[in-house]
Scaffold this motif. Structure first.
Motif, PDB file in Angstrom:
ATOM      1  N   LEU A   1       0.769  -1.264   0.108  1.00 28.77           N
ATOM      2  CA  LEU A   1       0.073   0.004  -0.121  1.00 28.77           C
ATOM      3  C   LEU A   1       1.053   1.147   0.049  1.00 28.77           C
ATOM      4  O   LEU A   1       0.554   2.326  -0.636  1.00 28.77           O
ATOM      5  CB  LEU A   1      -0.673  -0.048   0.905  1.00 28.77           C
ATOM      6  N   ARG A   2       2.058   1.150   0.617  1.00 21.65           N
ATOM      7  CA  ARG A   2       2.948   2.316   0.618  1.00 21.65           C
ATOM      8  C   ARG A   2       3.575   2.496  -0.585  1.00 21.65           C
ATOM      9  O   ARG A   2       3.513   3.604  -0.955  1.00 21.65           O
ATOM     10  CB  ARG A   2       4.025   1.970   1.700  1.00 21.65           C
ATOM     11  N   VAL A   3       3.850   1.485  -1.402  1.00 20.14           N
ATOM     12  CA  VAL A   3       4.244   1.885  -2.893  1.00 20.14           C
ATOM     13  C   VAL A   3       3.164   2.415  -3.500  1.00 20.14           C
ATOM     14  O   VAL A   3       3.497   3.440  -4.429  1.00 20.14           O
ATOM     15  CB  VAL A   3       4.544   0.333  -3.594  1.00 20.14           C
ATOM     16  N   LEU A   4       1.731   1.934  -3.565  1.00 17.73           N
ATOM     17  CA  LEU A   4       0.780   2.356  -4.230  1.00 17.73           C
ATOM     18  C   LEU A   4       0.541   3.953  -4.009  1.00 17.73           C
ATOM     19  O   LEU A   4       0.146   4.740  -4.926  1.00 17.73           O
ATOM     20  CB  LEU A   4      -0.367   1.708  -4.130  1.00 17.73           C
ATOM     21  N   ARG A   5       0.783   4.273  -3.023  1.00 23.58           N
ATOM     22  CA  ARG A   5       0.297   5.687  -2.365  1.00 23.58           C
ATOM     23  C   ARG A   5       1.379   6.668  -2.755  1.00 23.58           C
ATOM     24  O   ARG A   5       1.026   7.840  -2.972  1.00 23.58           O
ATOM     25  CB  ARG A   5       0.122   5.599  -0.816  1.00 23.58           C
ATOM     26  N   LEU A   6       2.443   6.088  -3.373  1.00 21.30           N
ATOM     27  CA  LEU A   6       3.334   6.919  -3.988  1.00 21.30           C
ATOM     28  C   LEU A   6       3.042   7.889  -5.197  1.00 21.30           C
ATOM     29  O   LEU A   6       3.485   8.941  -5.680  1.00 21.30           O
ATOM     30  CB  LEU A   6       4.703   6.324  -4.125  1.00 21.30           C
ATOM     31  N   PHE A   7       2.170   6.927  -5.762  1.00 20.33           N
ATOM     32  CA  PHE A   7       1.803   7.237  -7.276  1.00 20.33           C
ATOM     33  C   PHE A   7       0.732   8.620  -6.951  1.00 20.33           C
ATOM     34  O   PHE A   7      -0.367   8.207  -6.141  1.00 20.33           O
ATOM     35  CB  PHE A   7       1.228   6.420  -8.080  1.00 20.33           C
ATOM     36  N   SER A   8       1.009   9.686  -7.688  1.00 27.35           N
ATOM     37  CA  SER A   8       0.091  10.889  -7.749  1.00 27.35           C
ATOM     38  C   SER A   8       0.131  11.562  -8.983  1.00 27.35           C
ATOM     39  O   SER A   8       0.775  11.118  -9.753  1.00 27.35           O
ATOM     40  CB  SER A   8       0.809  11.633  -6.605  1.00 27.35           C
ATOM     41  N   GLU A   9      -0.772  12.615  -8.950  1.00 31.94           N
ATOM     42  CA  GLU A   9      -0.944  13.298 -10.073  1.00 31.94           C
ATOM     43  C   GLU A   9       0.535  14.074 -10.787  1.00 31.94           C
ATOM     44  O   GLU A   9       0.747  14.034 -11.812  1.00 31.94           O
ATOM     45  CB  GLU A   9      -2.194  14.302 -10.053  1.00 31.94           C
TER      46      GLU A   9
ATOM     47  N   GLY B   1       7.972   1.639 -18.864  1.00 36.06           N
ATOM     48  CA  GLY B   1       9.300   1.553 -19.711  1.00 36.06           C
ATOM     49  C   GLY B   1      10.155   0.853 -18.931  1.00 36.06           C
ATOM     50  O   GLY B   1       9.979   0.116 -17.839  1.00 36.06           O
ATOM     51  N   PRO B   2      11.429   0.712 -19.370  1.00 30.47           N
ATOM     52  CA  PRO B   2      12.435  -0.376 -18.550  1.00 30.47           C
ATOM     53  C   PRO B   2      12.658   0.141 -17.034  1.00 30.47           C
ATOM     54  O   PRO B   2      13.003   1.277 -16.965  1.00 30.47           O
ATOM     55  CB  PRO B   2      13.604  -0.140 -19.421  1.00 30.47           C
ATOM     56  N   GLY B   3      12.207  -0.853 -16.283  1.00 29.31           N
ATOM     57  CA  GLY B   3      12.271  -0.447 -14.916  1.00 29.31           C
ATOM     58  C   GLY B   3      11.492   0.585 -14.206  1.00 29.31           C
ATOM     59  O   GLY B   3      11.771   1.253 -13.280  1.00 29.31           O
ATOM     60  N   VAL B   4      10.474   1.021 -15.246  1.00 25.28           N
ATOM     61  CA  VAL B   4       9.600   2.108 -14.537  1.00 25.28           C
ATOM     62  C   VAL B   4       8.063   1.674 -14.406  1.00 25.28           C
ATOM     63  O   VAL B   4       7.625   0.971 -15.449  1.00 25.28           O
ATOM     64  CB  VAL B   4       9.775   3.491 -15.709  1.00 25.28           C
ATOM     65  N   TYR B   5       7.318   2.280 -13.530  1.00 25.05           N
ATOM     66  CA  TYR B   5       5.982   1.785 -13.306  1.00 25.05           C
ATOM     67  C   TYR B   5       4.942   2.910 -13.269  1.00 25.05           C
ATOM     68  O   TYR B   5       5.411   4.022 -12.816  1.00 25.05           O
ATOM     69  CB  TYR B   5       5.992   0.889 -12.065  1.00 25.05           C
ATOM     70  N   ARG B   6       3.677   2.523 -13.641  1.00 27.55           N
ATOM     71  CA  ARG B   6       2.641   3.434 -13.206  1.00 27.55           C
ATOM     72  C   ARG B   6       1.636   2.508 -12.788  1.00 27.55           C
ATOM     73  O   ARG B   6       1.641   1.341 -13.027  1.00 27.55           O
ATOM     74  CB  ARG B   6       2.210   4.180 -14.661  1.00 27.55           C
TER      75      ARG B   6
ATOM     76  N   LEU C   1       7.572  -6.617  -4.310  1.00 27.61           N
ATOM     77  CA  LEU C   1       6.544  -5.908  -4.230  1.00 27.61           C
ATOM     78  C   LEU C   1       6.074  -5.549  -5.541  1.00 27.61           C
ATOM     79  O   LEU C   1       4.708  -5.589  -5.805  1.00 27.61           O
ATOM     80  CB  LEU C   1       6.644  -4.723  -3.245  1.00 27.61           C
ATOM     81  N   LEU C   2       6.814  -4.779  -6.364  1.00 27.00           N
ATOM     82  CA  LEU C   2       6.622  -4.441  -7.753  1.00 27.00           C
ATOM     83  C   LEU C   2       6.064  -5.613  -8.481  1.00 27.00           C
ATOM     84  O   LEU C   2       5.000  -5.575  -9.226  1.00 27.00           O
ATOM     85  CB  LEU C   2       7.654  -3.669  -8.210  1.00 27.00           C
ATOM     86  N   ARG C   3       6.727  -6.732  -8.397  1.00 29.63           N
ATOM     87  CA  ARG C   3       6.470  -7.795  -9.216  1.00 29.63           C
ATOM     88  C   ARG C   3       4.880  -8.332  -8.745  1.00 29.63           C
ATOM     89  O   ARG C   3       4.248  -8.628  -9.745  1.00 29.63           O
ATOM     90  CB  ARG C   3       7.643  -9.115  -9.084  1.00 29.63           C
TER      91      ARG C   3
END
Length: 249
Positions: free
Chosen positions: A8-16, A54-59, A40-42
């Motif tokens: 959840l901490r990972v997901l909350r990093l994503f913002s506008e 992208g390579p090593g980048v997530y959204r 966690l990302l996997r």
């Protein structure tokens, strides 16, 4: 449970403002080992909550969009609430927002737009600061003073425009004025091109349910127009109270 909390901490990093994150940046932001972060990302990627940008980048992935839709539907806003918002839209010709307080910020839960107003995407699900938005000030003015101080401590009073209130005493004076006049204004405090008028919305049990606003080009929001918009919103807020049984969120 700890793994869920970390995810959840990972997901909350994503913002506008920061819609994409690399593995290294996530690990650094959360203070986690890269190996733990990768796991966690996997997992989040396999569940569809994240996708590769992208390579090593997530959204955020499509599953996050689906969950957001379900969350919005689960609010179960009475159909008459939308009808009242549509009436405000017709009378003012401006964007109409319904918002709630969430984690010390404004969370937009519904938005109606004039037919001729071009917007790239709906504000629903978006968050904004409370100290420099009319919606936020309309809600802050009716919160417990200690709750307001806690929000200021956690989020600060960052400056967005030359009109932003960045002094706690000035904010408190503004909130007192909101309580006296019954509505809040944003005078180009968050966006230099936008002004806004908002009023609190109450549930039938007299708890703060959220806030309702009209927003548009600052040139339209003269003092006279703002007062007229406020009168419409105050009347509509009173009508909304009949249909909202408890705080919206």
């Amino acid at each position: 449970m700890r793994a869920v909390e970390k995810a959840l901490r990972v997901l909350r990093l994503f913002s506008e403002d920061h819609p994409q994150w690399s593995l290294a940046d996530i690990a650094r932001a959360l203070g986690l080992p890269k190996s733990t972060t990768f796991g966690l990302l996997r997992t989040l990627h396999s569940c569809g909550l994240l996708e590769a940008a992208g390579p090593g980048v997530y959204r955020l992935g499509m599953e996050a969009i689906k969950l957001g839709y379900v969350a919005r539907v689960s609010l179960q806003l009475p159909r008459f609430v939308l009808a009242l918002m549509e009436d405000v839209l017709e009378k003012t010709g401006q964007i109409v927002y319904l918002a709630v307080p969430y984690d010390g910020r404004v969370l937009y839960v519904e938005a109606l737009y004039p037919p001729k107003r071009r917007v790239p995407y709906s504000a629903v699900g978006r968050t904004a600061p409370m100290h420099c938005t009319a919606l936020g000030k309309a809600m802050l003015a009716h919160m417990d003073p200690e709750q307001v101080r806690d929000i200021v401590r956690r989020h600060g009073l960052p400056r967005f425009t030359e009109n932003t209130l960045t002094d706690p005493d000035a904010l408190e004076a503004e909130l007192e004025q909101v309580r006296r006049q019954g509505y809040a204004r944003d005078r180009r405090e968050h966006d230099p091109m936008v002004a806004c008028v908002a009023v609190p919305v109450w549930a039938r049990n007299r708890q703060l349910a959220g806030a309702l606003s009209v927003s548009g080009p600052f040139s339209v929001f003269t003092d006279a127009a703002a007062a007229q918009f406020a009168e419409i919103l105050i009347h509509t807020s009173g009508e909304l109270t009949r249909y909202i049984a408890r705080p919206i969120a």
